[in-house]
Design an enzyme around this catalytic site. Structure first.
Site: not given
Ligand code: SAH
Length: 205
Positions: A51
């Protein structure tokens, strides 16, 4: 980067300090080093994104975190958000659905010395198979089409969940659980954001 965050309305000194102390480039491919401190989202592996720093700061600030609190994060991704919460003194539990990212990020966080407990699973269900809950705080870092009931159940009474809600674009919500019934949840909104979608089930590659 911290100056930009202040200009964008982040005033929580604990958040700003953690973001100053945790280098964001540690969580990115070295090819992206030049952009690591700009306020933009960047590609990580498995077609996911880290993000914007201002989004990480805003979600961290909305949590109203105190050191020692148990925080459940949904969407470990690069591990950057989890590392910030860990630096702020939280006990962090983080769930990721993509095995590739889970393996890579769990190893990275351990190598960097962040004590984040990482789990592979579907965050819609929270952390049901391992009973570490209930949590003081829950942070969802992918766009949810609805408020996951399981997550609200795993949140303590008096606890706070920060979650971007919506399909194409999301609205940032802060939900304070004043009691078990939906009528007892206080919902506040904090503007529009764009996250990768929250998807069902695990992905084993
Ligand atoms: N907090 C992260 C943001 C990553 S983007 C950072 O600091 O980099 C969001 C992430 O959520 C992705 O890696 C995606 O694979 C994950 N995601 C999407 N749906 C999900 C679910 N149902 N359970 C767990 N993770 C999920």
């Amino acid at each position: 980067m911290v100056e930009t965050l202040r200009q964008k309305g982040i005033g929580d000194e604990a958040v700003l300090k953690a973001m100053e102390e945790v280098p964001r480039h540690w969580f990115l491919d070295s090819a992206l080093d030049a952009f690591a401190y700009e306020d933009r989202a960047l590609k990580i592996s498995c077609e996911q994104t880290i993000s914007h720093p201002s989004t990480v700061a805003m979600q961290s600030q909305l949590l109203c975190l105190q050191p020692g609190m148990k925080v459940l994060e949904i969407g470990t991704g690069s591990g950057y958000q989890a590392a910030i919460l860990c630096k702020m003194g939280a006990k962090v539990f983080s769930v990721e659905r993509q095995k590739g990212l889970f393996d890579k990020t769990r190893a990275l966080l351990a190598e960097l010395g962040f004590r984040v407990r990482c789990f592979l699973g579907d965050g819609y269900q929270g952390l049901q198979e391992v009973n570490y809950g209930p949590y003081d705080r829950i942070i969802v870092t992918c766009g949810a089409r609805e408020i996951p009931k399981a997550l609200m159940q795993q949140l303590k009474t008096g606890g706070i969940m920060v979650i971007p809600l919506g399909e194409e674009e999301q609205e940032m919500l802060r939900i304070t659980k004043n009691g078990p019934a939906e009528e007892e949840w206080k919902v506040e909104t904090f503007g529009a954001y764009s996250f990768v979608p929250m998807l069902d089930g695990r992905q084993m590659r």
